[in-house]
Scaffold this active site. Structure first.
Site, mmCIF file in Angstrom:
data_model
loop_
_atom_site.group_PDB
_atom_site.id
_atom_site.type_symbol
_atom_site.label_atom_id
_atom_site.label_comp_id
_atom_site.label_asym_id
_atom_site.label_seq_id
_atom_site.Cartn_x
_atom_site.Cartn_y
_atom_site.Cartn_z
ATOM 1 N N HIS A 143 8.469 36.486 -3.231
ATOM 2 C CA HIS A 143 7.911 37.520 -3.351
ATOM 3 C C HIS A 143 6.724 36.941 -2.555
ATOM 4 C CE1 HIS A 143 5.921 41.251 -4.449
ATOM 5 N NE2 HIS A 143 4.766 40.934 -5.111
ATOM 6 N N GLU A 144 5.844 36.314 -3.421
ATOM 7 C CA GLU A 144 4.710 36.264 -2.557
ATOM 8 C C GLU A 144 4.921 35.163 -1.416
ATOM 9 O OE1 GLU A 144 1.708 36.885 -4.164
ATOM 10 O OE2 GLU A 144 2.564 37.059 -5.289
ATOM 11 N N HIS A 173 4.306 38.060 1.482
ATOM 12 C CA HIS A 173 3.076 38.130 2.260
ATOM 13 C C HIS A 173 2.681 37.888 2.934
ATOM 14 C CE1 HIS A 173 2.102 41.122 -1.065
ATOM 15 N NE2 HIS A 173 2.793 40.317 -2.394
#
Length: 429
Positions: A278-279, A282
């Site tokens: 998920h990170e 970004h």
């Protein structure tokens, strides 16, 4: 006039607070729609009765505190103007020192001190609340130390910004807002670059991830995503909180992916890998740069509106505020009041942009890990650790939530899992 404005300000604050108290405790419904009951997004399936009760109680109080503290800041700045405190701060600065830039420093220390004292009760209540519900593990001395650290860091940055801002106001009464914005572009980039290596370490200890096997798996994922990462950082947060978190910060060579040690202690490797994916999303989708551009665009519009509103308010209420001109340092509380109100008004839009990015990151994590079950259990654990409402009231989501609700995140993963099973069945037949 000043008394009338003050009375209206207090009445508006009381009505605002009463509305949100009524909304949060008597009107808003955070129960799940019928179609989600019994699914993995239903908190009754992964929280016990006490945890369910505490999450509802804690969330309501926390949200109310936000909706009381934000307009209280506006009320504080209004009364600093109406009571002549801003004028007194400037008079004291002129008596204390002769140089203009030092007068700004003295004025700002008085304003910052009174602001700090005025908002401290809200900060303490927030700390005490999280401590009472066993989310915070931080002792009072450590909390107070961070509050004082916040004060001095904010004071230093504000002094630089205010000194430049009021110099520009004196040089160009009509276009100061544009010049201020142009200077804010390199300043914003510089602060974003500086944040992870200078400011963040003042609050916590950062070090490379100790679990080398896990780090190797994360770096292998980063390599697949074409992310030039050499380290994953962990930060010692267990002395301060039981909550879980991971984030990406910084730009360029200072960009970092960071895991709280609470996350490492409470989640499985599969769940951590989902969070890391998920990170990484970004970074891959350049959300940091998108956020910088978005922030600068909002600040351009904000400074323009602030300039227009300050001119109008000084002309109409300058006598009551004891502010002779926009470029006079005594107008600073008015500037801060307008900026704070504009930030609150624009928060639904900025939250919507953030929720879109977080949704994109969740989908990226699903596709990278192919492990929707790890994602579902991760979000369930995040809800438990932070006593978060799975389905918060609409106005809370509208004004506060920069992430999709846990209901949205878990149900998206469930839908993905269902579709994946359907596809496998079709292929098998």
């Amino acid at each position: 006039m000043a008394r009338k404005i003050g009375l209206y300000g207090v009445l508006a604050y009381l009505l605002f607070g009463l509305f949100f108290y009524w909304y949060l405790f008597y009107f808003a419904d955070s129960s799940l729609p019928f179609e989600y009951q019994g699914t993995q997004a239903d908190p009754a399936t992964f929280l016990n009765k006490r945890e369910l009760f505490l999450s509802e109680e804690y969330s309501r109080i926390r949200y109310l505190l936000y909706f009381l503290s934000t307009p209280f800041e506006w009320l504080f700045y209004l009364f600093v103007l109406l009571l002549g405190m801003s004028k007194a701060f400037k008079d004291w600065s002129e008596v204390t020192v002769k140089k203009k830039w030092l007068q700004t420093a003295v004025y700002l220390i008085w304003l910052s001190f009174f602001s700090f004292v005025a908002m401290l009760p809200f900060s303490y209540i927030s700390y005490h609340l999280s401590k009472s519900y066993h989310i915070s593990t931080q002792n009072f001395a450590s909390w107070l130390k961070e509050e004082l650290l916040d004060f001095w860091i904010n004071y230093g940055i504000t002094f630089i910004l205010v000194s430049v801002l009021y110099w520009l106001m004196k040089k160009s009464a009509k276009r100061w807002w544009l010049y201020a914005w142009l200077l804010s572009v390199p300043f914003t980039l510089f602060m974003t670059f500086l944040q992870p290596v200078v400011i963040d370490p003042l609050y916590n200890d950062f070090y490379p991830l100790k679990n080398k096997e896990l780090e190797a798996e994360i770096l292998e994922m980063a390599q697949r995503a074409d992310i030039p990462a050499d380290h994953v950082f962990e930060v010692n947060m267990s002395e301060k909180t039981n909550a879980l978190n991971a984030y990406v910060t910084g730009i360029g060579s200072n960009a970092r992916i960071v895991l709280w040690d609470t996350t490492l202690n409470k989640l499985t490797d599969e769940q951590i890998l989902f969070i890391m994916a998920h990170e990484m999303a970004h970074y891959v989708e350049k959300h940091i740069y998108v956020n910088i551009v978005t922030s600068l665009l909002f600040s351009l519009a904000g400074l323009y509106l602030t300039a227009k509103l300050m001119n109008w308010m000084v002309i109409r209420y300058g006598k009551a505020f004891k502010v002779p001109a926009v470029s006079d340092l005594r107008s600073l509380p008015l500037f801060l009041l307008i900026i704070s109100m504009l930030m609150f008004v624009s928060s639904p839009l900025t939250n919507m942009i953030s929720r879109y990015q977080e949704t994109r990151a969740d989908r990226y994590a699903i596709e990278m890990t192919q492990d929707s079950e790890a994602g579902i259990t991760t979000f369930q654990e995040l809800s438990r650790a932070g006593l978060s409402q799975v389905n918060p009231p609409y106005l809370v989501k509208f004004f506060i939530y920069g992430h999709p609700t846990m209901l949205e995140r878990i149900s998206t993963l469930e839908e993905y899992e269902h579709n994946q099973m359907k596809t496998e069945d079709n292929e098998g037949s």
